[in-house]
Design a protein around this motif. Structure first.
Motif, PDB file in Angstrom:
ATOM      1  N   CYS A 210      -7.686 -22.830   1.545  1.00 59.58           N
ATOM      2  CA  CYS A 210      -7.367 -21.408   1.513  1.00 59.58           C
ATOM      3  C   CYS A 210      -5.881 -21.167   1.386  1.00 59.58           C
ATOM      4  N   ASN A 211      -5.062 -22.149   1.761  1.00 58.54           N
ATOM      5  CA  ASN A 211      -3.613 -21.991   1.661  1.00 58.54           C
ATOM      6  C   ASN A 211      -3.162 -21.932   0.222  1.00 58.54           C
ATOM      7  N   TYR A 212      -3.961 -22.456  -0.700  1.00 58.63           N
ATOM      8  CA  TYR A 212      -3.516 -22.612  -2.071  1.00 58.63           C
ATOM      9  C   TYR A 212      -4.035 -21.508  -2.985  1.00 58.63           C
ATOM     10  N   TYR A 213      -5.184 -20.944  -2.651  1.00 57.02           N
ATOM     11  CA  TYR A 213      -5.647 -19.788  -3.423  1.00 57.02           C
ATOM     12  C   TYR A 213      -6.321 -18.830  -2.468  1.00 57.02           C
ATOM     13  N   ASN A 214      -5.761 -17.677  -2.292  1.00 58.36           N
ATOM     14  CA  ASN A 214      -6.247 -16.724  -1.314  1.00 58.36           C
ATOM     15  C   ASN A 214      -6.489 -15.394  -2.000  1.00 58.36           C
ATOM     16  N   ALA A 215      -7.749 -15.132  -2.304  1.00 56.64           N
ATOM     17  CA  ALA A 215      -8.100 -13.923  -3.050  1.00 56.64           C
ATOM     18  C   ALA A 215      -8.004 -12.667  -2.206  1.00 56.64           C
ATOM     19  N   THR A 216      -7.927 -12.800  -0.888  1.00 46.87           N
ATOM     20  CA  THR A 216      -7.901 -11.622  -0.026  1.00 46.87           C
ATOM     21  C   THR A 216      -6.618 -10.816  -0.173  1.00 46.87           C
ATOM     22  N   ILE A 217      -5.589 -11.412  -0.771  1.00 49.31           N
ATOM     23  CA  ILE A 217      -4.338 -10.664  -0.930  1.00 49.31           C
ATOM     24  C   ILE A 217      -4.520  -9.455  -1.824  1.00 49.31           C
ATOM     25  N   PHE A 218      -5.506  -9.497  -2.711  1.00 54.39           N
ATOM     26  CA  PHE A 218      -5.722  -8.390  -3.632  1.00 54.39           C
ATOM     27  C   PHE A 218      -6.372  -7.189  -2.948  1.00 54.39           C
ATOM     28  N   LYS A 219      -6.747  -7.361  -1.686  1.00 55.12           N
ATOM     29  CA  LYS A 219      -7.305  -6.248  -0.926  1.00 55.12           C
ATOM     30  C   LYS A 219      -6.252  -5.554  -0.069  1.00 55.12           C
ATOM     31  N   ASN A 220      -5.052  -6.078  -0.099  1.00 54.68           N
ATOM     32  CA  ASN A 220      -3.983  -5.530   0.734  1.00 54.68           C
ATOM     33  C   ASN A 220      -3.133  -4.575  -0.098  1.00 54.68           C
ATOM     34  N   LYS A 221      -3.166  -3.295   0.222  1.00 61.67           N
ATOM     35  CA  LYS A 221      -2.446  -2.286  -0.557  1.00 61.67           C
ATOM     36  C   LYS A 221      -0.936  -2.441  -0.436  1.00 61.67           C
ATOM     37  N   TYR A 222      -0.480  -3.007   0.680  1.00 62.19           N
ATOM     38  CA  TYR A 222       0.964  -3.159   0.852  1.00 62.19           C
ATOM     39  C   TYR A 222       1.519  -4.281  -0.018  1.00 62.19           C
ATOM     40  N   PHE A 223       0.664  -5.214  -0.404  1.00 61.49           N
ATOM     41  CA  PHE A 223       1.102  -6.240  -1.343  1.00 61.49           C
ATOM     42  C   PHE A 223       1.363  -5.618  -2.712  1.00 61.49           C
ATOM     43  N   TYR A 224       0.508  -4.693  -3.133  1.00 59.54           N
ATOM     44  CA  TYR A 224       0.735  -3.992  -4.395  1.00 59.54           C
ATOM     45  C   TYR A 224       2.009  -3.152  -4.324  1.00 59.54           C
ATOM     46  N   LEU A 225       2.240  -2.563  -3.169  1.00 62.33           N
ATOM     47  CA  LEU A 225       3.463  -1.787  -3.003  1.00 62.33           C
ATOM     48  C   LEU A 225       4.689  -2.698  -3.106  1.00 62.33           C
ATOM     49  N   LEU A 226       4.597  -3.891  -2.517  1.00 65.13           N
ATOM     50  CA  LEU A 226       5.708  -4.839  -2.609  1.00 65.13           C
ATOM     51  C   LEU A 226       5.942  -5.254  -4.065  1.00 65.13           C
ATOM     52  N   LEU A 227       4.881  -5.462  -4.825  1.00 67.01           N
ATOM     53  CA  LEU A 227       5.022  -5.791  -6.242  1.00 67.01           C
ATOM     54  C   LEU A 227       5.702  -4.652  -6.996  1.00 67.01           C
ATOM     55  N   ALA A 228       5.346  -3.411  -6.656  1.00 68.16           N
ATOM     56  CA  ALA A 228       5.967  -2.255  -7.316  1.00 68.16           C
ATOM     57  C   ALA A 228       7.454  -2.187  -6.999  1.00 68.16           C
ATOM     58  N   ILE A 229       7.819  -2.477  -5.757  1.00 69.90           N
ATOM     59  CA  ILE A 229       9.234  -2.450  -5.369  1.00 69.90           C
ATOM     60  C   ILE A 229      10.023  -3.494  -6.146  1.00 69.90           C
ATOM     61  N   TYR A 230       9.494  -4.714  -6.215  1.00 72.78           N
ATOM     62  CA  TYR A 230      10.213  -5.772  -6.920  1.00 72.78           C
ATOM     63  C   TYR A 230      10.176  -5.579  -8.437  1.00 72.78           C
ATOM     64  N   THR A 231       9.235  -4.772  -8.907  1.00 75.59           N
ATOM     65  CA  THR A 231       9.258  -4.387 -10.321  1.00 75.59           C
ATOM     66  C   THR A 231      10.507  -3.565 -10.631  1.00 75.59           C
ATOM     67  N   THR A 232      10.865  -2.692  -9.721  1.00 75.82           N
ATOM     68  CA  THR A 232      12.073  -1.883  -9.932  1.00 75.82           C
ATOM     69  C   THR A 232      13.345  -2.699  -9.695  1.00 75.82           C
ATOM     70  N   LEU A 233      13.306  -3.604  -8.716  1.00 72.82           N
ATOM     71  CA  LEU A 233      14.507  -4.362  -8.372  1.00 72.82           C
ATOM     72  C   LEU A 233      14.867  -5.404  -9.426  1.00 72.82           C
ATOM     73  N   ALA A 234      13.896  -5.809 -10.231  1.00 69.01           N
ATOM     74  CA  ALA A 234      14.166  -6.822 -11.257  1.00 69.01           C
ATOM     75  C   ALA A 234      15.176  -6.341 -12.288  1.00 69.01           C
ATOM     76  N   VAL A 235      15.342  -5.038 -12.427  1.00 71.89           N
ATOM     77  CA  VAL A 235      16.306  -4.517 -13.395  1.00 71.89           C
ATOM     78  C   VAL A 235      17.732  -4.853 -12.967  1.00 71.89           C
ATOM     79  N   GLY A 236      17.928  -5.161 -11.681  1.00 65.01           N
ATOM     80  CA  GLY A 236      19.264  -5.476 -11.187  1.00 65.01           C
ATOM     81  C   GLY A 236      19.868  -6.715 -11.808  1.00 65.01           C
ATOM     82  N   GLU A 237      19.037  -7.627 -12.356  1.00 66.22           N
ATOM     83  CA  GLU A 237      19.559  -8.829 -13.005  1.00 66.22           C
ATOM     84  C   GLU A 237      20.366  -8.492 -14.255  1.00 66.22           C
TER      85      GLU A 237
END
Length: 408
Positions: A210-237
């Motif tokens: 389970c440490n190597y593939y964990n499908a339960t992360i896709f049920k966590n809404k805050y993980f999607y929010l974190l992806l959205a935040i880093y989508t905006t921060l990537a422009v800083g490069e």
């Protein structure tokens, strides 16, 4: 950044982080040595650009996941110290490589780099699997506690994937990764008292896959929010691409533009150490640090059009560097806090792929913006607006941490 999915695939095929780093180091070294015999640039694109780059990418992902799993306490500080090596390498090796090329030539330099990459196999070998330490429970005897520790020590925990007959039919629970009820009962020594449930061997021992593939992360809404935040921060490069060009456009020399970016790198070394100190020693919530980092990145960009001297541009570069490097160091920390340590490999692989893709897309978008307006100021305003959106979205992460939605 595209090394994340490659490492995840290798982990799902029962390779360990240790093996990935060692094999990656060997491939990188062999490819760098092969580059010294390259007859043309096309060959170098394959041997150095793809093979060396891909091998180092896989190592970069594996070592970050390893650090995230090694440290439960002071994780941010540990990641900050490790990440500072990237800044030191950028600052020192660029200068040393120039000197080496002038003395040994290009082919000799590739041979020396191959020797340096061989050290990655040594570093990988040192990333040994962790063994769990079972805390003493006041409700069980010393002999029982010793038996529990021996059983835990006999089971490999951390990064090695080994088959175990007693655990073949075990399942990953969607909510808290506990052992499912339909498997063979635990050994007697672990069933001495119900009160030791929270003290016994961690469930990762029984659920290593389970440490190597964990499908339960896709049920966590805050993980999607974190992806959205880093989508905006990537422009800083893109900041590092356009500041030297802007410096030349306002009358500064190319050497001064390069100096500004060198200072940007030096500040980055201090920043990754500072964020670990603030998170683990001063105990500032990581969600607050994420918002501050987003605002700092945005501020550094929006001030650039008002600067025309090397001093003011250096200040903007320092502000931007603090924000950018804070967000880099916080990636693993936030993932483990939101999803748990067992989800680091899968979640970080997804985040790496996303940011790697955006590192390609955003510079192109900025290029189109500049071609359309012929003004660098519009490019920096655009970047500032995108990163400011990330600071607004980070309010959701602050809310999650304050309301106890984080796993860790």
């Amino acid at each position: 950044m595209f090394g994340g999915p490659l490492s995840s695939i290798a982990l799902m095929l029962k390779a360990s982080h240790r093996q990935i780093m060692m094999v990656g180091g060997l491939i990188a070294a062999a490819s760098a040595i092969a580059s010294s015999f390259a007859p043309n640039i096309e060959t170098l694109i394959f041997t150095y650009g793809i093979l060396v780059g891909g091998s180092l990418a896989v190592n970069y992902f594996a070592v970050n996941v390893t650090l995230g799993q090694y440290f439960l306490k002071k994780r941010a500080l540990a990641l900050g110290i490790a990440t500072s090596g990237r800044g030191f390498g950028t600052f020192l090796l660029n200068y040393l490589s120039t000197k080496v090329i002038s003395f040994y030539g290009m082919r000799g330099t590739f041979l020396i780099l191959g020797g340096l990459f061989l050290n990655l196999t040594v570093y990988g070998a040192l990333c040994r699997p962790l063994k769990p330490v079972i805390k003493q429970s006041p409700n069980i005897s010393q002999n029982e506690q010793t038996s529990v520790n021996e059983m835990a020590g006999a089971t490999n925990l951390g990064f090695e994937e080994e088959e175990n007959k007693e655990t073949r039919d075990e399942k990953c629970d969607d909510s808290n990764r506990r052992i499912s009820e339909d498997i063979e009962p635990l050994p007697k020594v672990l069933r001495v008292r119900k009160s030791i449930t929270s003290e016994r061997v961690p469930s990762e021992i029984y659920n290593r896959k389970c440490n190597y593939y964990n499908a339960t992360i896709f049920k966590n809404k805050y993980f999607y929010l974190l992806l959205a935040i880093y989508t905006t921060l990537a422009v800083g490069e893109s900041f590092k691409l356009y500041v030297p060009l802007y410096a030349v456009s306002v009358g500064l020399s190319q050497e001064k533009g390069a100096l500004i970016m060198s200072i940007h790198g030096i500040v980055g070394i201090v920043s990754v150490l500072l964020v670990g100190f603030m998170a683990d020693i001063m105990h500032i919530p990581t969600s607050h640090l994420l918002m501050a980092a987003s605002l700092s990145t945005s501020l550094g960009s929006i001030l650039v059009p008002f600067c025309e001297s090397i001093e003011t541009l250096t200040l903007c570069a320092a502000i931007n560097s603090i924000g950018t490097n804070f967000t880099i160091s916080l990636r693993i920390v936030l993932i483990s806090a939101i999803l748990g340590r067992e989800s680091i490999a899968t979640a970080y692989g997804i985040l790496s792929t996303l940011t790697g893709t955006l590192y390609i897309i955003y510079p192109s978008i900025n290029g189109f913006v500049y071609e359309a307006t012929q003004q660098f100021s519009v490019v920096f305003y655009f970047n500032a607006a995108i990163t400011f959106l990330g600071s607004v979205l980070s309010c959701g992460i602050i809310y999650a941490q304050k309301t106890g939605k984080f796993v860790e």
